[in-house]
Design a protein around this motif. Sequence first.
Motif, PDB file in Angstrom:
ATOM      1  N   ALA A  33     -28.056  45.097  37.475  1.00  0.00           N
ATOM      2  CA  ALA A  33     -27.823  44.078  36.441  1.00  0.00           C
ATOM      3  C   ALA A  33     -26.697  43.138  36.871  1.00  0.00           C
ATOM      4  O   ALA A  33     -26.793  41.918  36.678  1.00  0.00           O
ATOM      5  CB  ALA A  33     -27.497  44.734  35.104  1.00  0.00           C
ATOM      6  N   LEU A  34     -25.642  43.681  37.453  1.00  0.00           N
ATOM      7  CA  LEU A  34     -24.556  42.843  37.958  1.00  0.00           C
ATOM      8  C   LEU A  34     -25.068  41.916  39.061  1.00  0.00           C
ATOM      9  O   LEU A  34     -24.731  40.730  39.101  1.00  0.00           O
ATOM     10  CB  LEU A  34     -23.411  43.705  38.503  1.00  0.00           C
ATOM     11  N   ALA A  35     -25.881  42.452  39.950  1.00  0.00           N
ATOM     12  CA  ALA A  35     -26.402  41.660  41.062  1.00  0.00           C
ATOM     13  C   ALA A  35     -27.305  40.527  40.564  1.00  0.00           C
ATOM     14  O   ALA A  35     -27.306  39.436  41.136  1.00  0.00           O
ATOM     15  CB  ALA A  35     -27.163  42.548  42.037  1.00  0.00           C
ATOM     16  N   ASN A  75     -25.028  33.398  40.300  1.00  0.00           N
ATOM     17  CA  ASN A  75     -25.523  32.025  40.239  1.00  0.00           C
ATOM     18  C   ASN A  75     -25.902  31.519  41.622  1.00  0.00           C
ATOM     19  O   ASN A  75     -26.777  30.686  41.760  1.00  0.00           O
ATOM     20  CB  ASN A  75     -24.465  31.099  39.632  1.00  0.00           C
ATOM     21  N   GLU A  76     -25.205  32.003  42.628  1.00  0.00           N
ATOM     22  CA  GLU A  76     -25.513  31.617  44.001  1.00  0.00           C
ATOM     23  C   GLU A  76     -25.211  32.792  44.918  1.00  0.00           C
ATOM     24  O   GLU A  76     -24.310  33.582  44.660  1.00  0.00           O
ATOM     25  CB  GLU A  76     -24.721  30.389  44.438  1.00  0.00           C
ATOM     26  N   GLN A  77     -25.996  32.894  45.970  1.00  0.00           N
ATOM     27  CA  GLN A  77     -25.776  33.981  46.919  1.00  0.00           C
ATOM     28  C   GLN A  77     -24.477  33.725  47.681  1.00  0.00           C
ATOM     29  O   GLN A  77     -24.121  32.578  47.932  1.00  0.00           O
ATOM     30  CB  GLN A  77     -26.949  34.093  47.876  1.00  0.00           C
ATOM     31  N   PRO A  91     -11.063  34.043  46.621  1.00  0.00           N
ATOM     32  CA  PRO A  91     -10.936  34.015  45.154  1.00  0.00           C
ATOM     33  C   PRO A  91     -12.206  33.643  44.406  1.00  0.00           C
ATOM     34  O   PRO A  91     -12.355  33.991  43.246  1.00  0.00           O
ATOM     35  CB  PRO A  91      -9.847  32.966  44.901  1.00  0.00           C
ATOM     36  N   SER A  92     -13.143  32.981  45.060  1.00  0.00           N
ATOM     37  CA  SER A  92     -14.356  32.541  44.355  1.00  0.00           C
ATOM     38  C   SER A  92     -15.440  33.612  44.260  1.00  0.00           C
ATOM     39  O   SER A  92     -16.447  33.407  43.591  1.00  0.00           O
ATOM     40  CB  SER A  92     -14.939  31.308  45.052  1.00  0.00           C
ATOM     41  N   VAL A  93     -15.250  34.747  44.915  1.00  0.00           N
ATOM     42  CA  VAL A  93     -16.284  35.790  44.894  1.00  0.00           C
ATOM     43  C   VAL A  93     -16.412  36.371  43.481  1.00  0.00           C
ATOM     44  O   VAL A  93     -15.429  36.550  42.776  1.00  0.00           O
ATOM     45  CB  VAL A  93     -15.988  36.897  45.933  1.00  0.00           C
ATOM     46  N   SER A  94     -17.661  36.642  43.081  1.00  0.00           N
ATOM     47  CA  SER A  94     -17.899  37.219  41.750  1.00  0.00           C
ATOM     48  C   SER A  94     -18.294  38.686  41.891  1.00  0.00           C
ATOM     49  O   SER A  94     -18.722  39.131  42.965  1.00  0.00           O
ATOM     50  CB  SER A  94     -19.019  36.456  41.032  1.00  0.00           C
ATOM     51  N   ILE A  95     -18.181  39.424  40.802  1.00  0.00           N
ATOM     52  CA  ILE A  95     -18.584  40.837  40.804  1.00  0.00           C
ATOM     53  C   ILE A  95     -20.089  40.939  41.052  1.00  0.00           C
ATOM     54  O   ILE A  95     -20.555  41.873  41.707  1.00  0.00           O
ATOM     55  CB  ILE A  95     -18.155  41.561  39.498  1.00  0.00           C
ATOM     56  N   GLY A  96     -20.853  39.963  40.585  1.00  0.00           N
ATOM     57  CA  GLY A  96     -22.293  39.965  40.840  1.00  0.00           C
ATOM     58  C   GLY A  96     -22.611  39.833  42.315  1.00  0.00           C
ATOM     59  O   GLY A  96     -23.524  40.490  42.833  1.00  0.00           O
TER      60      GLY A  96
END
Length: 87
Positions: A21-23, A27-29, A68-73
């Motif tokens: 679900a997180l993955a 919004n973008e790879q 810093p821009s990396v997301s948990i997804g």
Amino acid sequence: MVYGVTGRQIHLSLPLPELRALARSINEQPSREICDAIVAAAAAMVRRSQSGPVDPYWLHAEVQQNHPSVSIGQVAWVLLAWLQVPR
């Protein structure tokens, strides 16, 4: 629990449905550089912990120090790909 790229068992701190679900929330790879950073942090976590679980939230915090821009997804997406988890 899933099998890693080396064939050894890897314990995850989240159940697979939650990690998937997180993955799916990305919004973008992630870029190749971010993917490499996530894989390096995950591999280090596996080496250090021996049998402890791999925690995507810890990986997120670790990678976010330099990216810093990396997301948990994105972390979850790369982690699932790295561990070769079937869909």
